[in-house]
Write a protein that holds these residues in place. Structure first.
Motif, PDB file in Angstrom:
ATOM      1  N   GLN A 206     -28.396  -6.944 -29.769  1.00  0.00           N
ATOM      2  CA  GLN A 206     -28.846  -7.207 -28.413  1.00  0.00           C
ATOM      3  C   GLN A 206     -28.305  -8.551 -27.960  1.00  0.00           C
ATOM      4  O   GLN A 206     -27.890  -9.379 -28.779  1.00  0.00           O
ATOM      5  N   ALA A 207     -28.317  -8.766 -26.649  1.00  0.00           N
ATOM      6  CA  ALA A 207     -27.728  -9.992 -26.115  1.00  0.00           C
ATOM      7  C   ALA A 207     -28.550 -10.540 -24.963  1.00  0.00           C
ATOM      8  O   ALA A 207     -29.072  -9.789 -24.128  1.00  0.00           O
ATOM      9  N   ASN A 208     -28.664 -11.866 -24.930  1.00  0.00           N
ATOM     10  CA  ASN A 208     -29.122 -12.575 -23.750  1.00  0.00           C
ATOM     11  C   ASN A 208     -27.965 -12.613 -22.759  1.00  0.00           C
ATOM     12  O   ASN A 208     -26.790 -12.570 -23.154  1.00  0.00           O
ATOM     13  N   VAL A 209     -28.296 -12.738 -21.480  1.00  0.00           N
ATOM     14  CA  VAL A 209     -27.263 -12.696 -20.445  1.00  0.00           C
ATOM     15  C   VAL A 209     -27.456 -13.855 -19.471  1.00  0.00           C
ATOM     16  O   VAL A 209     -28.575 -14.122 -19.019  1.00  0.00           O
ATOM     17  N   VAL A 210     -26.356 -14.539 -19.161  1.00  0.00           N
ATOM     18  CA  VAL A 210     -26.313 -15.559 -18.107  1.00  0.00           C
ATOM     19  C   VAL A 210     -25.108 -15.240 -17.231  1.00  0.00           C
ATOM     20  O   VAL A 210     -24.004 -15.018 -17.742  1.00  0.00           O
ATOM     21  N   ILE A 211     -25.317 -15.211 -15.917  1.00  0.00           N
ATOM     22  CA  ILE A 211     -24.245 -14.885 -14.969  1.00  0.00           C
ATOM     23  C   ILE A 211     -24.159 -16.024 -13.964  1.00  0.00           C
ATOM     24  O   ILE A 211     -25.122 -16.328 -13.256  1.00  0.00           O
ATOM     25  N   LEU A 212     -22.984 -16.685 -13.917  1.00  0.00           N
ATOM     26  CA  LEU A 212     -22.787 -17.895 -13.123  1.00  0.00           C
ATOM     27  C   LEU A 212     -21.529 -17.796 -12.282  1.00  0.00           C
ATOM     28  O   LEU A 212     -20.612 -17.031 -12.588  1.00  0.00           O
ATOM     29  N   HIS A 213     -21.454 -18.645 -11.248  1.00  0.00           N
ATOM     30  CA  HIS A 213     -20.223 -18.726 -10.462  1.00  0.00           C
ATOM     31  C   HIS A 213     -19.096 -19.217 -11.359  1.00  0.00           C
ATOM     32  O   HIS A 213     -19.287 -20.048 -12.248  1.00  0.00           O
ATOM     33  N   LYS A 214     -17.901 -18.713 -11.102  1.00  0.00           N
ATOM     34  CA  LYS A 214     -16.760 -19.013 -11.965  1.00  0.00           C
ATOM     35  C   LYS A 214     -16.451 -20.500 -12.043  1.00  0.00           C
ATOM     36  O   LYS A 214     -15.874 -20.975 -13.032  1.00  0.00           O
ATOM     37  N   SER A 215     -16.840 -21.283 -11.042  1.00  0.00           N
ATOM     38  CA  SER A 215     -16.583 -22.731 -11.069  1.00  0.00           C
ATOM     39  C   SER A 215     -17.382 -23.438 -12.155  1.00  0.00           C
ATOM     40  O   SER A 215     -17.041 -24.559 -12.545  1.00  0.00           O
ATOM     41  N   LEU A 216     -18.451 -22.813 -12.646  1.00  0.00           N
ATOM     42  CA  LEU A 216     -19.298 -23.396 -13.690  1.00  0.00           C
ATOM     43  C   LEU A 216     -19.011 -22.816 -15.073  1.00  0.00           C
ATOM     44  O   LEU A 216     -19.600 -23.262 -16.059  1.00  0.00           O
ATOM     45  N   ALA A 217     -18.117 -21.833 -15.137  1.00  0.00           N
ATOM     46  CA  ALA A 217     -17.949 -21.054 -16.367  1.00  0.00           C
ATOM     47  C   ALA A 217     -17.435 -21.900 -17.534  1.00  0.00           C
ATOM     48  O   ALA A 217     -17.920 -21.786 -18.663  1.00  0.00           O
ATOM     49  N   ASP A 218     -16.437 -22.745 -17.276  1.00  0.00           N
ATOM     50  CA  ASP A 218     -15.874 -23.534 -18.378  1.00  0.00           C
ATOM     51  C   ASP A 218     -16.906 -24.492 -18.957  1.00  0.00           C
ATOM     52  O   ASP A 218     -17.019 -24.648 -20.188  1.00  0.00           O
ATOM     53  N   ASP A 219     -17.670 -25.141 -18.084  1.00  0.00           N
ATOM     54  CA  ASP A 219     -18.699 -26.058 -18.567  1.00  0.00           C
ATOM     55  C   ASP A 219     -19.783 -25.313 -19.335  1.00  0.00           C
ATOM     56  O   ASP A 219     -20.281 -25.807 -20.354  1.00  0.00           O
ATOM     57  N   PHE A 220     -20.143 -24.124 -18.863  1.00  0.00           N
ATOM     58  CA  PHE A 220     -21.194 -23.396 -19.582  1.00  0.00           C
ATOM     59  C   PHE A 220     -20.681 -22.930 -20.943  1.00  0.00           C
ATOM     60  O   PHE A 220     -21.428 -22.949 -21.928  1.00  0.00           O
TER      61      PHE A 220
END
Length: 626
Positions: free
Chosen positions: A39-53
């Motif tokens: 199973q997996a937790n899910v986080v969905i963010l704007h692409k501008s934040l993806a590298d930092d996340f």
């Protein structure tokens, strides 16, 4: 072939199974339905934040083990599931706007346009190892009680990256004490499902004040004999999303995971059974357990055997208690502030009356603790304060110590004075020290006097430092260690019955003041050396080191490891320090010789050979920190 059970699982996601947690509502809890599948937790963010996340996940891999990062607008997750669609494959989603939860929805299809510019992160989940835990005999209490798992916001900070800065969230499972190692060993083999526990014991130690009121999930009732065990939790991602305050973001609802097609058999970190975690109790007030690998435990047990040798034929094996060195050092490893005391004025006819056993071991421990970043102080008799300051200055000048240790004195007897010394404003809820260590320090006998092994009362030469240990035993959060080689030393009251039975003059001289841990050595200095070496072993142990940092941040860099190794005792340093003691007129115990000997045993070859043996056991090749 796509499993029939998995097809049914996807259909069951549509079943409206309502559960309440932490002010949020979710349906379709997957803890029970996803048995056997990852199973997996899910986080969905704007692409501008993806590298930092992604960098945030890498810096905090305990709570956020990254399984897959999608491309912007990619709904599928090919490594985890066939024909998946992240917009509909979780039973329930949280919608965040500017960091605030604004809605919970069963589907994200209404946000399809916005999600074209968003990236989905799939993060490991502890539900994936529940089947393996049960197979190892570990009960899953929340499943037994048909409840969601308890999840808590802690006081443990994650390592921040960019706008992502938040405390860690943990999940809690009550585990029978006899199953703690099984729980640690099973979960250790699944790093993509958060790995081994990050804390075992008292909830307050990680900032959880009320275990019956989780921030997420539901309260789970422990059975008699259960111990609270905490794992890093992917709901940390929810906290991270809130901290970023982005205009729009989504997560799964805690407990409503993305259910994959992949079977959840853990991918082993290592097939080496010597690297499996072992659990030890290091405190009852507060309740606290620690972890170390089997290989590290075995090395420390070897050190304990070496220092237990008795070349002086004093019969000290009768005082030996298995694993006291290990448990003391596990406790010291968790401490942030340590107070050390030494000083045995056995030569009451000489000035100074101290002996050469004690100070070398005390400084060896202090050097190792300093290298590990602990605050260290020493408390000594007031009459010897100036002499010890000179010895410390010379030790730093000669390279025995890198930095001088603050020297303190304690002269006023009684619990009230001890409380003022040990705690800020005398408040037992605010101790200044986590751990007290006495090494070759004369200890108070049952009649209130202090005796050398010949039965001579030397009370007039000693300050009431024993009161610090008796008072510490009443303060939650302070642990104590005594190191001795005859049973009349402070802290050895833990084994006083054995001293009275087996040691010469034992009925008279036995120390009555107990420490939590009593380390017996053929010469007390050896016990101090072994503590220093054991602390090094623990802090380079991948299992223990990860447990210390709670699965957040990174292992120490090689430069820090080199500094730790440089702090350890060596034959050259200990020979130099013994020469410093002789300069100040400090004599060998038993003989009173002003010579290069300790307890009538010559430095060469007896002590030098033993130091080299301890070093060889400690510094032989180790597995790298992960």
């Amino acid at each position: 072939m796509f499993p029939v059970f998995k097809i049914m699982g996807r259909l069951l996601k549509r079943v409206f199974h309502l559960t309440t947690y932490g002010g949020m509502h979710s349906r379709g809890m997957t803890a029970r339905r996803g048995t056997g599948y990852q199973q997996a937790n899910v986080v969905i963010l704007h692409k501008s934040l993806a590298d930092d996340f992604e960098a945030f996940c890498q810096a905090n891999s305990g709570p956020l083990p990254l399984l897959y990062r999608s491309q912007p607008g990619e709904w599928a997750c090919p490594p985890l599931a066939k024909d998946s669609d992240i917009r509909t494959d979780c039973p329930q989603y949280c919608v965040f706007e500017n960091g605030r939860l604004t809605a919970e929805v069963p589907s994200l299809t209404a946000f399809t346009q916005q999600m074209q510019d968003m990236v989905s992160f799939y993060l490991g989940c502890s539900f994936s190892v529940q089947q393996d835990l049960r197979a190892a005999g570990v009960p899953i209490r929340n499943v037994e009680q048909s409840r969601n798992v308890s999840m808590f916001r802690t006081s443990l900070p994650c390592r921040g990256v960019g706008v992502f800065r938040c405390p860690m969230v943990v999940s809690m499972l009550p585990v029978p004490e006899g199953k703690l190692e099984a729980a640690a060993q099973v979960s250790h083999l699944a790093p993509t499902a958060h790995g081994a526990p990050i804390h075992i014991g008292d909830t307050a130690l990680i900032g959880i004040q009320d275990v019956s009121r989780p921030e997420y999930g539901e309260a789970v009732d422990p059975a008699p004999g259960d111990v609270p065990v905490f794992w890093a939790c992917g709901v940390t991602g929810v906290e991270a999303v809130q901290s970023a305050k982005s205009p729009l973001a989504f997560t799964h609802s805690p407990g409503c995971m993305f259910l994959s097609d992949r079977e959840s058999a853990p991918a082993a970190v290592t097939s080496d059974p010597e690297q499996r975690p072992m659990a030890y109790s290091i405190s009852q007030q507060p309740l606290h357990y620690s972890l170390a690998s089997k290989a590290t435990v075995q090395r420390i047990q070897t050190l304990e055997q070496i220092i237990g040798e008795d070349p002086g034929e004093r019969g000290i094996r009768a005082l030996f208690v298995q694993d006291e060195l290990l448990k003391s050092c596990l406790s010291l490893s968790h401490a942030s502030s340590v107070l050390i005391t030494t000083g045995f004025p056995t030569h009451f006819m000489h000035t100074p009356p101290e002996e050469t056993d004690g100070p070398p071991g005390a400084l060896a421990m202090a050097a190792a603790l300093q290298a590990l970043g602990k605050e260290v102080a020493m408390v000594v008799d007031h009459r010897a304060l100036e002499m010890n300051a000179g010895i410390m200055e010379d030790a730093v000048e000669k390279g025995v110590m890198k930095t001088a240790v603050p020297l303190l004195s304690f002269q006023n007897p009684g619990q009230e004075s001890a409380l003022q010394f040990l705690c800020q404003d005398g408040d037992p809820k605010r101790p200044r020290f986590d751990h007290l260590v006495a090494i070759e320090r004369s200890g108070r006998a049952a009649d209130g006097n202090y005796y050398n092994m010949r039965g001579v009362n030397i009370k007039h030469l000693l300050d009431p430092i024993d009161d610090l240990f008796t008072t510490a035993s009443t303060i939650a959060g302070i642990t104590t260690t005594g190191i001795g080689d005859g049973g009349n030393e402070l802290g050895m009251g833990k084994v006083k019955e054995a001293v009275r039975t087996h040691m010469p003059n034992g009925g008279l001289v036995a120390c009555d003041v107990a420490a939590d841990f009593a380390i017996t050595a053929g010469v007390s200095n050896w016990g101090g050396y072994a503590v220093a070496y054991s602390l090094y072993l623990l802090n380079i142990c991948p299992i223990h080191e990860r447990y210390l940092r709670r699965g957040v941040g990174y292992p120490p860099n090689p430069h820090k490891l080199s500094d730790w190794a440089a702090s350890l005792p060596t034959v050259a340093k200990e020979e130099q320090f013994l020469a410093i003691l002789m300069k100040y007129g400090i004599r060998s115990g038993k003989t009173g010789n002003l010579a290069m000997e300790v307890d009538a045993l010559p430095f060469h070859p007896t002590h030098s050979t033993l130091i080299q043996r301890l070093s060889d056991v400690t510094l032989k090749p180790h597995p790298p920190l992960a």
